[in-house]
Design a protein around this motif. Sequence first.
Motif, short mmCIF file in Angstrom:
data_model
loop_
_atom_site.label_atom_id
_atom_site.label_comp_id
_atom_site.label_asym_id
_atom_site.label_seq_id
_atom_site.Cartn_x
_atom_site.Cartn_y
_atom_site.Cartn_z
N ILE A 125 0.88 -1.16 0.00
CA ILE A 125 0.00 0.00 0.00
C ILE A 125 0.92 1.21 0.00
CG2 ILE A 125 -1.85 1.26 1.16
CD1 ILE A 125 -2.51 -1.39 2.62
N PHE A 126 1.00 1.89 -1.15
CA PHE A 126 1.90 3.03 -1.30
C PHE A 126 1.12 4.33 -1.13
CE2 PHE A 126 3.96 -0.20 -4.04
CZ PHE A 126 5.18 -0.26 -3.38
N GLN A 127 1.82 5.37 -0.69
CA GLN A 127 1.17 6.68 -0.56
C GLN A 127 0.67 7.19 -1.90
OE1 GLN A 127 2.79 9.72 2.14
NE2 GLN A 127 4.45 8.30 2.61
N ALA A 128 1.36 6.83 -2.99
CA ALA A 128 0.97 7.31 -4.32
C ALA A 128 -0.08 6.42 -4.98
CB ALA A 128 2.21 7.39 -5.21
N PHE A 129 -0.54 5.38 -4.29
CA PHE A 129 -1.60 4.47 -4.73
C PHE A 129 -1.17 3.53 -5.86
CE2 PHE A 129 -4.23 8.49 -3.86
CZ PHE A 129 -4.19 8.30 -2.49
N SER A 152 -12.26 9.83 -5.79
CA SER A 152 -11.52 10.80 -4.99
C SER A 152 -10.21 10.17 -4.51
CB SER A 152 -12.35 11.22 -3.78
OG SER A 152 -12.51 10.11 -2.89
N GLY A 153 -9.34 10.97 -3.91
CA GLY A 153 -8.09 10.45 -3.39
C GLY A 153 -8.30 9.38 -2.33
N GLY A 154 -9.27 9.62 -1.44
CA GLY A 154 -9.55 8.63 -0.41
C GLY A 154 -10.08 7.33 -0.98
N GLU A 155 -10.89 7.43 -2.03
CA GLU A 155 -11.42 6.21 -2.67
C GLU A 155 -10.32 5.45 -3.38
OE1 GLU A 155 -16.03 7.67 -3.53
OE2 GLU A 155 -14.43 8.19 -4.93
N LEU A 156 -9.41 6.18 -4.02
CA LEU A 156 -8.26 5.52 -4.67
C LEU A 156 -7.41 4.77 -3.64
CD1 LEU A 156 -7.12 8.27 -7.20
CD2 LEU A 156 -8.11 6.05 -7.78
N GLN A 157 -7.26 5.38 -2.47
CA GLN A 157 -6.48 4.71 -1.42
C GLN A 157 -7.17 3.41 -1.01
OE1 GLN A 157 -5.63 7.03 2.16
NE2 GLN A 157 -3.62 6.05 2.17
N ASN A 169 -5.26 9.46 3.59
CA ASN A 169 -6.24 10.26 2.83
C ASN A 169 -7.67 9.98 3.24
OD1 ASN A 169 -4.77 11.79 0.47
ND2 ASN A 169 -3.77 9.80 0.67
N LEU A 170 -7.86 9.31 4.38
CA LEU A 170 -9.20 8.89 4.78
C LEU A 170 -9.69 9.70 5.98
CD1 LEU A 170 -8.71 5.01 4.58
CD2 LEU A 170 -9.49 6.58 2.78
N ASP A 171 -11.00 9.92 6.04
CA ASP A 171 -11.58 10.57 7.20
C ASP A 171 -11.52 9.61 8.39
OD1 ASP A 171 -14.38 9.16 7.63
OD2 ASP A 171 -14.18 9.49 5.47
N PRO A 172 -11.64 10.11 9.62
CA PRO A 172 -11.45 9.25 10.80
C PRO A 172 -12.34 8.02 10.85
CG PRO A 172 -11.38 11.56 11.44
CD PRO A 172 -11.79 11.52 10.00
N ASP A 173 -13.61 8.15 10.49
CA ASP A 173 -14.51 7.00 10.56
C ASP A 173 -14.12 5.94 9.52
OD1 ASP A 173 -15.94 8.10 12.63
OD2 ASP A 173 -17.53 8.93 11.34
#
Length: 215
Positions: free
Chosen positions: A84-88, A136-141, A164-168
């Motif tokens: 799991i890379f930061q750049a996805f 979105s970036g979070g979805e790509l992650q 890149n994800l919200d806390p929940d």
Amino acid sequence: MLELVNLSKSYGGRAVLAALSHRFEPGEFVAIMGESGVGKSTLLNLIAGLDAPDSGEVRVDGTPMSALDDDAATRLRRTRMGFIFQAFHVLPHLTLLQNVALPLLLNGRPDAARATQMLDAVGLGGRGADFPRQLSGGELQRVAIARALVHRPALLLADEPTGNLDPDTAAGILHLLRTEIKASGAGAIMVTHSHAAAALADRTFVLTRAGLKLA
């Protein structure tokens, strides 16, 4: 399963890692924290064989990575590791389902049901036909996380997997990571700045210039 022996790496004359030695136990979920620039991502790249140390070695199941030619190292990464890379590194020309299923296909074990299961698990069920440009970036992650877990790797390497994800959403993803890792008996090394993420690991280390120390 994984051993670092006097591992050193410099860039542009600046030492990032110096004579780092450590043994990670099989099936252990480890979090690594530390200041920016201390070498956390470099360490993951060295473990994966994506970069070469200046000196020392990485041993996977007793075999030095330096003893493997390019083909053998690629096979090891493909069959035994998940990333799991930061750049996805999600492939833009493939659908989400194709991206997630890619490790299975490369290992000669195509399994659309397993890929679909993992997309569902990261909250992207029903979107398998979408393309990365629609996310979105979070979805790509989350796609990258599903892809890293789909083939049940023996060793998971995760670089800020919830950055890149919200806390929940992050909490749910972290529980998924731990559940999948423990179910398959895999080892995992997670680089993170999040204390909440590190709290789910079996052990947490802080990487400094002096090496790895228990938090």
